[in-house]
Design an enzyme around this catalytic site. Structure first.
Site, short mmCIF file in Angstrom:
data_model
loop_
_atom_site.label_atom_id
_atom_site.label_comp_id
_atom_site.label_asym_id
_atom_site.label_seq_id
_atom_site.Cartn_x
_atom_site.Cartn_y
_atom_site.Cartn_z
N ASP A 95 36.19 -42.34 -30.66
CA ASP A 95 35.35 -41.36 -31.34
C ASP A 95 34.19 -41.06 -30.39
OD1 ASP A 95 34.32 -40.99 -34.83
OD2 ASP A 95 34.18 -39.65 -33.11
C1 GLC Z 1 32.51 -37.14 -34.77
C2 GLC Z 1 33.29 -37.81 -35.89
C3 GLC Z 1 34.78 -37.67 -35.75
C4 GLC Z 1 35.10 -36.34 -35.09
C5 GLC Z 1 34.58 -36.40 -33.67
C6 GLC Z 1 34.80 -35.08 -32.93
O1 GLC Z 1 31.47 -37.98 -34.39
O2 GLC Z 1 33.02 -39.17 -36.12
O3 GLC Z 1 35.34 -37.78 -37.06
O4 GLC Z 1 36.50 -36.12 -35.08
O5 GLC Z 1 33.21 -36.76 -33.61
O6 GLC Z 1 34.08 -34.08 -33.53
#
Ligand code: GLC
Length: 748
Positions: free
Chosen positions: A287
């Site tokens: 993430d």
């Molecule tokens: C964010 C979220 C995740 C998302 C990613 C890309 O921090 O935690 O769910 O898919 O970043 O946007």
């Protein structure tokens, strides 16, 4: 002779560097094609594939300013971009990638969480439909639109089991139950990916956030998770396993640690369980920045160690932290990371790019005509409306106030949601460039379109979601006094639930309930419609409003779906998939709890019992709760055998009758209580359900199935076991509204 060999070698190099990947189109499958390409790659090119950057169009995390992005893409040092949408923009970036030596195409990833342009209800709302097929269809629409806009990969479904409504991200998931959550996880993967990857109307799905992100202590986002391996496997992992079994292409690691080990560096999770036990063959992306965040967690001292920990744990791609970019080459050269680990990660990513057909045609998802058609497909809003109707939960309906007659003379429509547009799109909407939001049907538009010509609608904003201004109160009361009925919208603003939106107080914010009190004092019948991304606490409203609908954030067709339910064109059928606490002090509370040594059996049985002295033992609304304009009877519970062996299946038949005045759908639920186990077993566990449509007066018999597998659980050593014994089989309209039950015995 030597000259000939040299010439031949030069020709080979010329051909391979001109059309490297296309030459592998003859290879028989993605794996072998990826393997062949891998052999041609330099170490920097391999590491490039493990590197994902945010495009500059939008940010969904702390941004790193990096002016060298385009140059890196051109040099083959980037494998994927996220937050890059539209054919025009993805084509532009892909053309930069095609200037690299090996012309390895970029993957474009995007959070398509509940629709791309056509927006569906937030996933927690959709889960209340208890309709995996409908949810699969809604994901099909999302995939059709997003893939037409050049996107290859969505960071969905979010499958985190969530039992703490203080956590703002409950809105993205399917609630508290692993059985229902697993069915929905698989449905979402099927909807997004289609029958197999490679179609230009499919997306790679990404089960997230692996794992147990929803168990953040205190419901505080990004907080630690502390739980037994037993609980992890019994409650939090099943939806991920269901997604893997459904063929999910990727997973995303979670920000949290589990018992002190950040998921992004957790080899037990990412390799032992995910790959060795479950046989997952796709790839894992971190993430946003979570590789580098292991420094904050205090598990590594610097980026170098963070990259080492994550790659060795089994995290293939690094979203935005740049730890891989800046350290992997050094780690390999210093012998800290085996090139085998790099090759494995690169191959997994290349395989998906081959499966998507991107090596055959890097621009196959870049078709402006298809993009235009997909985003204006008239079937899509109709499906969004259907899903929205199915997501609205009826909480209360005293004296059958609802449904309303569309020929009422005067209807007051009051509150901050009535004419709102983007509020209906929830937290994770995709603000598609160049597309105006006027395709969203507001509540005002939907209701106006539905009432008769004789009806006068009276509008007032009333008050904001938050804040203390009561300036609109006087106007509202005046309007209400003229009305035959008052519709009052209240709830959260859409950015009050979602990522980094944990709340310590989950009451109705601002002065909304104060305004409701004034409206009720007019003596007019008031229908309250609550928009939120989570279970809220609204004790006053629950006790005093005669009719209440919980409407979540319903997406593009919100106004039409609301009108469909208000005026009876659709009889609400949704049921909660998360427990609604009476107060934030009642958290944690969920239906599938242990009995304890001193269970409180009711609100008068509390002395020396596991109960609060100042609060009911019951939630405001239990898991599985939801009313209808009609009523349903349950009768004739029969089991085909009272005693069954581990290799036998029990069929449980029950008759459901529509005993009311409206046609409608009932979600009949089957719960089980294992009376004795080597570890305590919950007082109730959902094991099956059936959603049936019945005309008024009609009856039908539904059949549920139970077997040893459904009754298995994880013992104190976190081993899956099946133990003989007695089980109460309970059938009801909710986890608390049990209508019939029977005791059965599983024998060796
Ligand atoms: C964010 C979220 C995740 C998302 C990613 C890309 O921090 O935690 O769910 O898919 O970043 O946007």
């Amino acid at each position: 002779m030597k000259t000939t060999r040299t010439l031949a070698a030069m020709a080979w190099v010329l051909v391979m560097t001109t059309f490297p990947a296309q030459l592998f189109s003859q290879a028989n499958d993605a794996y072998s094609r990826a393997d062949s390409l891998l052999k041609m790659m330099t170490l920097p090119e391999k590491i490039g594939q493990l590197n994902q950057y945010n495009d500059d169009w939008n940010a969904t995390g702390p941004v790193t300013v990096d002016p060298g992005k385009a140059e890196q893409v051109k040099n083959g040092e980037v494998g994927s971009l996220l937050n890059c949408v539209t054919v025009q923009r993805t084509r532009k970036w892909q053309s930069v990638a095609m200037q690299s030596r090996l012309k390895i195409p970029l993957l474009f990833g995007q959070d398509v969480i509940h629709g791309y342009k056509t927006t569906f209800p937030i996933p927690l709302g959709e889960s209340c439909s208890w309709d995996p097929d409908a949810i699969e269809r809604s994901e099909r629409v999302a995939a059709d639109e997003a893939s037409a806009a050049g996107i290859h990969w969505t960071f969905a479904p979010m499958v985190d089991i969530a039992r703490d409504p203080r956590w703002g991200r409950v809105m993205e998931g399917s609630g508290e139950d692993p059985y229902l959550g697993s069915l929905i996880a698989a449905a979402r993967v099927r909807g997004l990916q289609g029958k197999k990857l490679g179609g230009t109307n499919s997306l790679m799905a990404c089960a997230k956030h692996f794992a147990a992100y929803g168990a953040a202590i205190g419901g505080r986002d990004y907080n630690s998770v502390d739980m037994s391996d037993r609980l992890l496997r019994e409650i939090y992992l099943p939806p991920f396993k269901a997604a893997v079994d459904a063929g999910v292409a990727t997973l995303m690691t979670s920000f949290n640690d589990i018992n002190g080990v950040p998921s992004t560096g957790n080899r037990e999770l990412l390799t032992q369980i995910l790959r060795k036990e479950w046989g997952f063959t796709g790839f894992v992306v971190s993430d946003w920045g979570s590789v580098g965040e292991m420094i904050n967690h205090g598990n590594v001292s610097n980026d170098y160690e963070a990259a080492l920990s994550a790659i060795n744990a089994g995290c293939d791609m690094d979203m935005e932290s740049r730890c891989y970019r800046n350290n992997l080459e050094k780690l390999v050269k210093e012998g800290k990371v085996d090139i085998f680990a790099i090759d494995e990660a690169v191959r997994r990513i290349l395989e998906k790019k081959f499966e998507l057909g991107l090596f055959d045609d890097p621009y196959r998802f870049c078709n402006e005509e298809r993009e235009r058609k997909a985003l204006s497909n008239p079937e899509h809003p109709a499906m969004a409306r259907e899903m929205a109707r199915k997501s609205i939960v009826l909480l209360k309906n005293e004296n059958h106030l609802l449904p309303l007659s569309p020929t009422l003379k005067n209807i007051a429509v009051i509150g901050p949601m009535v004419k709102a547009v983007n509020q209906n799109k929830g937290f994770w909407d995709v603000n598609v460039p160049g597309v105006d939001s006027n395709f969203v049907v507001t509540w005002w538009q939907g209701i106006s379109a539905r009432v008769s010509r004789e009806t006068t609608l009276h509008y007032a904003h009333g008050c904001d979601f938050e804040g203390t201004s009561r300036a609109g109160f006087e106007e509202v009361v005046a309007i209400a006094k003229q009305a035959d009925v008052v519709l009052f919208t209240m709830g959260e603003r859409r950015d009050m639930s979602g990522e980094a939106r944990s709340r310590s107080d989950i009451g109705i914010p601002g002065v909304q309930e104060e305004l409701l009190e004034l409206l009720l004092k007019t003596g007019k019948p008031v229908v309250v419609l609550i928009s939120a991304g989570r279970p809220l606490v609204f004790k006053y409203t629950a006790e005093h409003a005669p009719a209440i609908l919980y409407t979540w954030w319903l997406g593009s067709e919100a106004g039409n779906a609301i009108a469909d339910v208000l005026f009876g064109d659709y009889n609400p059928s949704a049921k909660f998939t998360m427990t609604f606490p009476r107060s934030v002090g009642q958290i944690p509370i969920n239906y599938s709890h242990f009995n304890t040594g001193r269970p409180a059996r009711n609100d008068s049985d509390r002395v020396y019992r596991s109960a609060y002295t100042d609060l009911s033992i019951y939630p405001q609304y239990e898991f599985g709760y939801g009313l209808s304009y009609t009523s349903f009877g349950y009768s004739n519970l029969e089991v085909n055998r009272k005693q069954f062996r581990k290799n036998e299946v029990i069929d449980i038949h029950v008759t459901i009758s529509n005993t009311g005045a409206f046609d409608g759908e009932e979600i009949a639920q089957l719960y089980v209580r294992d009376l004795v186990g080597s570890v305590s077993r919950p007082v109730s566990e959902l094991k099956d359900f059936a959603k049936v449509f019945l005309r008024k007066g009609e009856s039908t018999t539904v059949t549920f199935h139970l077997d040893a597998a459904k009754l298995s659980f994880y013992d104190q050593h976190a081993q899956l076991v099946s133990e003989p014994g007695f089980f109460d089989v309970m059938v009801g309209a909710s986890s608390r509204d049990i209508r019939l039950q029977e005791r059965v015995e599983m024998v060796k």
